[in-house]
Write an enzyme that holds these catalytic residues in place. Sequence first.
Site, PDB file in Angstrom:
ATOM      1  N   LYS A 128       0.824  -1.209   0.000  1.00  0.00           N
ATOM      2  CA  LYS A 128       0.000   0.000   0.000  1.00  0.00           C
ATOM      3  C   LYS A 128       0.867   1.272   0.000  1.00  0.00           C
ATOM      4  O   LYS A 128       2.089   1.200  -0.080  1.00  0.00           O
ATOM      5  CB  LYS A 128      -0.968  -0.040   1.173  1.00  0.00           C
ATOM      6  CG  LYS A 128      -1.866  -1.308   1.185  1.00  0.00           C
ATOM      7  CD  LYS A 128      -3.048  -1.217   0.244  1.00  0.00           C
ATOM      8  CE  LYS A 128      -3.721  -2.536  -0.067  1.00  0.00           C
ATOM      9  NZ  LYS A 128      -4.532  -3.137   0.969  1.00  0.00           N
TER      10      LYS A 128
HETATM   11  C1  LIG Z   1      -5.535  -4.231   1.365  1.00  0.00           C
HETATM   12  C2  LIG Z   1      -7.006  -4.024   1.486  1.00  0.00           C
HETATM   13  C3  LIG Z   1      -7.733  -4.382   2.626  1.00  0.00           C
HETATM   14  C4  LIG Z   1      -7.157  -5.190   3.736  1.00  0.00           C
HETATM   15  O1  LIG Z   1      -6.034  -4.621   4.247  1.00  0.00           O
HETATM   16  P1  LIG Z   1      -5.115  -5.430   5.292  1.00  0.00           P
HETATM   17  O2  LIG Z   1      -4.347  -4.350   5.945  1.00  0.00           O
HETATM   18  O3  LIG Z   1      -4.273  -6.348   4.463  1.00  0.00           O
HETATM   19  O4  LIG Z   1      -6.013  -6.166   6.221  1.00  0.00           O
HETATM   20  C5  LIG Z   1      -9.071  -4.028   2.699  1.00  0.00           C
HETATM   21  N1  LIG Z   1      -9.671  -3.385   1.694  1.00  0.00           N
HETATM   22  C6  LIG Z   1      -9.017  -3.064   0.563  1.00  0.00           C
HETATM   23  C7  LIG Z   1      -9.741  -2.330  -0.506  1.00  0.00           C
HETATM   24  C8  LIG Z   1      -7.674  -3.395   0.421  1.00  0.00           C
HETATM   25  O5  LIG Z   1      -7.035  -3.111  -0.718  1.00  0.00           O
END
Ligand SMILES: *Cc1c(COP(=O)(O)O)cnc(C)c1O
Length: 383
Positions: free
Chosen positions: A189
């Site tokens: 991210k």
């Molecule tokens: C990455 C993601 C999540 C989950 O994130 P984590 O930190 O891995 O639990 C939830 N929603 C979206 C849209 C994502 O891209």
Amino acid sequence: MAFIPYSRQQITDDDIAAVTAVLRSEFLTQGPAVPAFERAFADVHQVKHAIAVGNATEGLHIACLALGVGPGARVWTSPNSFLASANCALYCGATIDFVDIDPHTRNMSVVALAAKLEAARTAGTLPQVVIPVDFAGLPTDLREIRTLADRYGFRILQDASHATGARYLGAPVGSAWADATVFSFHAVKIVTTAEGGLVTTQDDALARELQLLRSHGMTRDAALMDGTPDGPWYYEQQRLGYNFRMTDLQAALGLSQLKRLDDMHAKRAARAERYDALLADLPVKRPARLADRVSAWHLYAIELSRGHDRRAVFEALRAAEIGVNVHYIPIHTQPHYQRLGFKRGDFPAAEAYYAQAISLPLFPEMTEAEQDRVVAVLRAALG
Ligand SMILES: *Cc1c(COP(=O)(O)O)cnc(C)c1O
């Protein structure tokens, strides 16, 4: 030929020093780094409260609970998202449904949402919570969704996992319109803490509830207690909460990364702009640009024009050591969701987008040479 991943974290010597300092300190968890990260994140996003958690999935889970989602509740989200956007409602025993996407933004369609709400009002099946997702980092139409929320009485839980630092109507995502906003700091991210997440809200009561739920539902704050402390050791469990805490190691990494947020954004935006130019003459649909919002550019997702074989193009890119990906398989088509009664054809815009979608590599340190190679292979594959 080196492999080009679709995403790659940026880790500097400062990041390493920040994590090392925590390792040498008194507290590996429940120390000062977590509140420092929360304060910095809240300041950057111009929001009153920031509650850090172990990952965004946990954030979505406790945000649903804090917004009153439980057995019998109805929650709606976008089918064009990661599984967690829908799973969070199921964790709470609620019923999940989806609202199809706007093919232009690939986010939840406000037109489809309005129509579905009107039908639900007649049927007596209005949702308690709607979870719009800022797909690829492009903020959702939250002003319009807020108008609908006020009319139909639902709460807004924004999944901004892709959108740390994005801006909508002149303000940072997570500061306005939604009741609560969730961010992810997974390694792919915008900002990373390896695994990590955070919930923002302007609502004091909601923030207190989130703080309770992420740590066993317990408090040491006498003002929140039912009983009278019988000594300084006293704590109370007020709710059935969880251990969804972020560690100080993660928070220190996040705090260090956050200092480079503007720089990392600028680099992502410059590479996205360069893709726009390089792809202009190819039979692909590029991500939307809207004048009233600034994407965080988590993903650069293209759609091949009809008639082009997505699988063949994808395989050609992978064969050339280019780490393309596909975001997302529509959630309602997953076996778990099909067993809940959803089927292919239920959300045709999300399915049509998925059928032609490819996410191209995009990360702050991507070089122009790497980008040129991606586009050259794509161009050849498209014939
Ligand atoms: C990455 C993601 C999540 C989950 O994130 P984590 O930190 O891995 O639990 C939830 N929603 C979206 C849209 C994502 O891209």
